[in-house]
Design a protein around this motif. Structure first.
Motif, short mmCIF file in Angstrom:
data_model
loop_
_atom_site.label_atom_id
_atom_site.label_comp_id
_atom_site.label_asym_id
_atom_site.label_seq_id
_atom_site.Cartn_x
_atom_site.Cartn_y
_atom_site.Cartn_z
N LYS A 161 0.81 -1.23 0.00
CA LYS A 161 0.00 0.00 0.00
C LYS A 161 0.84 1.27 0.00
N GLN A 162 2.12 1.16 0.47
CA GLN A 162 2.96 2.36 0.41
C GLN A 162 3.34 2.74 -1.02
N ASN A 163 3.13 1.83 -1.96
CA ASN A 163 3.41 2.13 -3.38
C ASN A 163 2.13 2.49 -4.14
N CYS A 164 1.07 2.75 -3.40
CA CYS A 164 -0.22 3.10 -4.02
C CYS A 164 -0.58 4.56 -3.76
N MET A 165 -1.40 5.09 -4.64
CA MET A 165 -2.00 6.41 -4.42
C MET A 165 -3.49 6.31 -4.72
N VAL A 166 -4.29 6.89 -3.85
CA VAL A 166 -5.73 6.97 -4.06
C VAL A 166 -6.05 8.35 -4.63
N ILE A 167 -6.94 8.41 -5.62
CA ILE A 167 -7.48 9.71 -6.06
C ILE A 167 -8.95 9.75 -5.67
N GLU A 168 -9.30 10.72 -4.85
CA GLU A 168 -10.64 10.83 -4.25
C GLU A 168 -11.15 12.26 -4.34
N ASP A 169 -12.46 12.42 -4.18
CA ASP A 169 -12.99 13.79 -4.18
C ASP A 169 -13.95 14.05 -3.02
N SER A 170 -14.26 13.03 -2.21
CA SER A 170 -15.25 13.25 -1.15
C SER A 170 -14.64 13.06 0.23
N THR A 171 -15.24 13.70 1.21
CA THR A 171 -14.81 13.59 2.61
C THR A 171 -14.70 12.13 3.02
N ASN A 172 -15.77 11.35 2.74
CA ASN A 172 -15.79 9.94 3.15
C ASN A 172 -14.70 9.12 2.45
N GLY A 173 -14.45 9.43 1.18
CA GLY A 173 -13.43 8.71 0.42
C GLY A 173 -12.02 9.04 0.91
N ILE A 174 -11.78 10.32 1.20
CA ILE A 174 -10.47 10.75 1.71
C ILE A 174 -10.22 10.10 3.07
N LEU A 175 -11.26 10.06 3.88
CA LEU A 175 -11.16 9.42 5.20
C LEU A 175 -10.88 7.92 5.05
N ALA A 176 -11.50 7.29 4.06
CA ALA A 176 -11.27 5.85 3.82
C ALA A 176 -9.82 5.60 3.44
N ALA A 177 -9.26 6.46 2.58
CA ALA A 177 -7.85 6.32 2.17
C ALA A 177 -6.94 6.54 3.39
N HIS A 178 -7.29 7.54 4.19
CA HIS A 178 -6.51 7.84 5.41
C HIS A 178 -6.55 6.65 6.37
N ASN A 179 -7.75 6.08 6.54
CA ASN A 179 -7.91 4.91 7.42
C ASN A 179 -7.16 3.68 6.89
N ALA A 180 -7.01 3.63 5.55
CA ALA A 180 -6.27 2.52 4.93
C ALA A 180 -4.76 2.77 4.96
N GLU A 181 -4.39 4.00 5.39
CA GLU A 181 -2.98 4.43 5.42
C GLU A 181 -2.36 4.39 4.02
N ILE A 182 -3.13 4.89 3.05
CA ILE A 182 -2.64 4.98 1.66
C ILE A 182 -2.59 6.47 1.27
N PHE A 183 -1.52 6.86 0.59
CA PHE A 183 -1.34 8.24 0.14
C PHE A 183 -2.57 8.67 -0.66
N CYS A 184 -3.10 9.84 -0.34
CA CYS A 184 -4.35 10.27 -1.00
C CYS A 184 -4.20 11.64 -1.66
N ALA A 185 -4.53 11.69 -2.95
CA ALA A 185 -4.63 12.95 -3.68
C ALA A 185 -6.10 13.31 -3.78
N ALA A 186 -6.46 14.47 -3.25
CA ALA A 186 -7.86 14.92 -3.33
C ALA A 186 -8.03 15.77 -4.58
N TYR A 187 -9.03 15.42 -5.37
CA TYR A 187 -9.35 16.21 -6.56
C TYR A 187 -10.52 17.12 -6.21
N LYS A 188 -10.26 18.42 -6.31
CA LYS A 188 -11.27 19.41 -5.94
C LYS A 188 -11.82 20.01 -7.22
N SER A 189 -13.03 19.60 -7.58
CA SER A 189 -13.59 20.10 -8.85
C SER A 189 -14.52 21.27 -8.58
#
Length: 220
Positions: A161-189
């Motif tokens: 998982k340290q070699n993964c990146m999540v791309i998310e746009d919602s509070t719940n999704g960003i929190l899920a990535a954070h809880n998974a301890e995976i690097f998260c890029a938030a896309y703000k549209s």
């Protein structure tokens, strides 16, 4: 350590089906003769349709089971999906997907949407060849912000998982990535409202900012 897999949320990241979902949900609310406030509707962001329908049944004491409500909503959604002229990919996402694909980065979609919807999007926009796997949160026991969907996606990519990146746009999704301890890029549209990006590792509003040379510092 380098980036080896990108785990894409779908809604609001690859396509913006939110306007279609909104129209479909509000048609369903009309059919059910219930008034759903904007605040309550906004709180559904990132939830699976099943979870939303369960909340509605509980909140309004509806005499339906969740599957009946899912079917009503899904029929409206399908109609908008194929006939709404404004429905398209998020600007810049096809170029980004292609950029990762050409650089041998594994791509997995990890979405709260049902597999039916994921497949509809992949077929309509011909995305199948780019992706190594799909995970539908609708088929899991837990919804985002639970990390299960992203942990499964990392497993599917067969990458630590340290070699993964999540791309998310919602509070719940960003929190899920954070809880998974995976690097998260938030896309703000321009369509993102009331979402909290605090826990994201980086926040971008243009997909060119996620090209490999721009993010290489984070994956040394």
């Amino acid at each position: 350590m380098s980036l080896k897999a990108v785990l894409f949320d779908m809604d609001g990241v690859i396509v913006d089906t939110e306007p279609l979902h909104r129209k479909a949900y509000f048609k369903m609310f009309e059919d059910l003769k219930i008034e759903v406030s904007e605040d309550l509707y906004t709180s559904f962001t990132g939830y699976s349709t099943k979870k939303v329908c369960e909340i509605l049944i509980q909140t309004y004491g509806l005499n339906y089971n969740y599957q009946e409500l899912i079917d009503i909503k899904r029929n409206y959604f399908k109609d908008y999906f194929y006939h709404d002229p404004d429905f398209d990919l998020i600007p810049g996402v096809r170029k980004l997907i292609n950029h990762y694909y050409e650089n041998q980065i594994q791509l997995i979609v990890a979405s709260s949407a049902s597999m039916v919807t994921i497949n509809m999007v992949f077929e309509k926009f011909e995305l199948e060849k780019y992706f190594n796997g799909k995970v539908s949160g609708a088929e899991l026991k837990e919804s985002k912000p639970h990390p299960e969907v992203f942990l499964l996606a990392a497993e599917k990519a067969n990458v630590p998982k340290q070699n993964c990146m999540v791309i998310e746009d919602s509070t719940n999704g960003i929190l899920a990535a954070h809880n998974a301890e995976i690097f998260c890029a938030a896309y703000k549209s321009e369509h993102s409202f009331n979402q909290d990006y605090t826990l994201a590792n980086i926040t971008v509003s243009d997909y060119t900012e996620l090209e490999l040379d721009k993010i290489s510092n984070y994956f040394k």
